[in-house]
Design a protein around this motif. Structure first.
Motif, mmCIF file in Angstrom:
data_model
loop_
_atom_site.group_PDB
_atom_site.id
_atom_site.type_symbol
_atom_site.label_atom_id
_atom_site.label_comp_id
_atom_site.label_asym_id
_atom_site.label_seq_id
_atom_site.Cartn_x
_atom_site.Cartn_y
_atom_site.Cartn_z
ATOM 1 N N SER A 295 0.849 -1.195 0.000
ATOM 2 C CA SER A 295 0.000 0.000 0.000
ATOM 3 C C SER A 295 0.882 1.242 0.000
ATOM 4 O O SER A 295 1.817 1.336 0.806
ATOM 5 N N ARG B 41 1.058 5.735 -0.705
ATOM 6 C CA ARG B 41 0.287 6.975 -0.724
ATOM 7 C C ARG B 41 -0.167 7.327 -2.142
ATOM 8 O O ARG B 41 0.530 7.054 -3.116
ATOM 9 N N GLN B 42 -1.299 7.944 -2.221
ATOM 10 C CA GLN B 42 -1.838 8.366 -3.513
ATOM 11 C C GLN B 42 -0.876 9.305 -4.219
ATOM 12 O O GLN B 42 -0.746 9.289 -5.442
ATOM 13 N N GLN B 43 -0.166 10.119 -3.445
ATOM 14 C CA GLN B 43 0.756 11.094 -4.023
ATOM 15 C C GLN B 43 1.878 10.413 -4.800
ATOM 16 O O GLN B 43 2.303 10.893 -5.845
ATOM 17 N N LEU C 205 1.769 7.572 -6.438
ATOM 18 C CA LEU C 205 1.252 7.096 -7.717
ATOM 19 C C LEU C 205 0.949 8.265 -8.656
ATOM 20 O O LEU C 205 1.208 8.186 -9.861
ATOM 21 N N ALA C 206 0.407 9.354 -8.103
ATOM 22 C CA ALA C 206 0.046 10.519 -8.915
ATOM 23 C C ALA C 206 1.270 11.166 -9.531
ATOM 24 O O ALA C 206 1.216 11.699 -10.651
ATOM 25 N N ALA D 232 5.747 5.109 -9.079
ATOM 26 C CA ALA D 232 5.544 3.667 -8.909
ATOM 27 C C ALA D 232 6.705 2.854 -9.464
ATOM 28 O O ALA D 232 7.187 1.918 -8.826
ATOM 29 N N GLU E 64 -0.844 -0.835 -4.282
ATOM 30 C CA GLU E 64 -2.226 -0.453 -4.039
ATOM 31 C C GLU E 64 -2.270 0.967 -3.473
ATOM 32 O O GLU E 64 -1.422 1.338 -2.652
ATOM 33 N N GLN E 65 -3.226 1.730 -3.899
ATOM 34 C CA GLN E 65 -3.353 3.092 -3.404
ATOM 35 C C GLN E 65 -3.884 3.114 -1.975
ATOM 36 O O GLN E 65 -4.799 2.392 -1.626
ATOM 37 N N ASP E 66 -3.261 3.937 -1.147
ATOM 38 C CA ASP E 66 -3.707 4.102 0.232
ATOM 39 C C ASP E 66 -3.664 5.583 0.566
ATOM 40 O O ASP E 66 -2.613 6.123 0.920
ATOM 41 N N ALA E 67 -4.789 6.247 0.428
ATOM 42 C CA ALA E 67 -4.841 7.690 0.659
ATOM 43 C C ALA E 67 -4.794 8.047 2.126
ATOM 44 O O ALA E 67 -4.630 9.210 2.491
#
Length: 310
Positions: A257, A259-261, A263-264, A268, A293-296
């Motif tokens: 997992s 952070r969304q940041q 991946l954004a 990755a 996996e994304q984990d915000a």
């Protein structure tokens, strides 16, 4: 940091060459011991010769398995044929156990009927000494390869059993020469059997561990998980699986997992490369697969894995 040696296993052409040399030595000494056992009447020497025959069979199995294991992967066998090594080692272990039972039976029979056989101690000593030297050479040839191949280790353990057996025969021969006490030959046979069985069981245990897909011995899953959690942006590591195709070929998979940041911002690919390098360099795991996996909701950064090893 961890020290790393190349992991080549039985698939190495060099290892196959060493197995072939060891097989040649084993066959020559086996013939010498059979002739010596017949001429001297020594059960211990005959048992050692029988073990030599088992070693020759084991080395042939190892060579066949090495050729099969070297075949490339295909669409049906995506990991290739590396498990051939494990099945070869399983056969070796079974042969060892059967041989031990036979030696024990014959040894007890001679102890119960000590006057039925005469043993020529001097000839027994000479042949056993030749076997001891040959086994020592074979062990030296296989010593490096057995650390990375379960099948070579099977052959190595059998040669070790032969070396110990030759030493026991030498001791028994000296006793017979010095005192004339013939039961020493049967006792040496029983000792040979007793020393073979634990090694066979150990090899079987390792084979079953591989087939059960247990984590390789010495692999600390919790430590690997902690290292991965130390990467910036990683908030969790779960569904971790570690197993080995054969000795020296571990496989690792995990869901990570992040952070969304991360991946954004397109991080990755870099993160995957760093984690795979971490496992390869610090845990000797060359084949690793991660599912990001994304984990915000994740919070908190930590230093990278490289910093943890500094």
């Amino acid at each position: 940091m961890h020290d790393h040696a190349p992991v080549t296993g039985i698939r190495s052409a060099g290892h196959r060459r060493l197995l072939a040399i060891s097989l040649s030595l084993t066959c020559v000494i086996m013939v010498v011991q059979v002739v010596g056992a017949i001429l001297s009447g020594s059960l211990a020497l005959l048992a050692d010769a029988a073990h030599m025959f088992t070693d020759a069979s084991a080395l042939v199995i190892a060579l066949i398995a090495s050729a099969v294991a070297a075949r490339p992967a295909d669409d049906r066998r995506t990991f290739g044929y590396q498990r051939a090594e494990v099945f070869g080692a399983l056969i070796n272990a079974i042969i060892l156990i059967l041989l031990s039972a036979w030696v024990a039976f014959e040894g007890v029979s001679r102890l119960l009927h000590p006057g039925e056989v005469q043993v020529a101690g001097t000839l027994m000593l000479i042949v056993a000494a030749v076997g001891l030297v040959a086994n020592g050479v074979s062990m030296w040839l296989l010593s490096a390869a057995q650390r990375t191949s379960i099948n070579v280790r099977g052959a190595y353990l059998e040669v070790m059993g032969d070396l110990i057996g030759s030493a026991m025969v030498i001791v028994a021969a000296i006793v017979i020469i010095m005192t004339g006490w013939v039961p020493a030959d049967a006792i040496a046979s029983l000792i040979i059997a007793a020393m073979i069985i634990p090694r066979a069981i150990s090899l079987l245990r390792e084979v079953f561990s591989v087939l059960a897909e247990s984590a390789p011995k010495g692999t600390a899953v919790s430590e690997i998980r902690q290292h991965l959690l130390e990467y910036p942006g990683v908030t969790g590591v779960h569904d971790v699986h570690v197993w080995q195709l054969t000795r020296g070929a571990p496989v690792f998979t995990a869901h990570v997992s992040v952070r969304q940041q991360v991946l954004a911002e397109g991080g990755a690919s870099l993160l995957l490369a760093q984690m795979q390098t971490c496992l390869e360099q610090h845990f000797d795991v060359e084949h690793s697969t991660f599912q990001l996996e994304q984990d915000a909701t994740g919070t908190g950064d930590a230093g990278d894995c490289g910093a943890a090893h500094a």
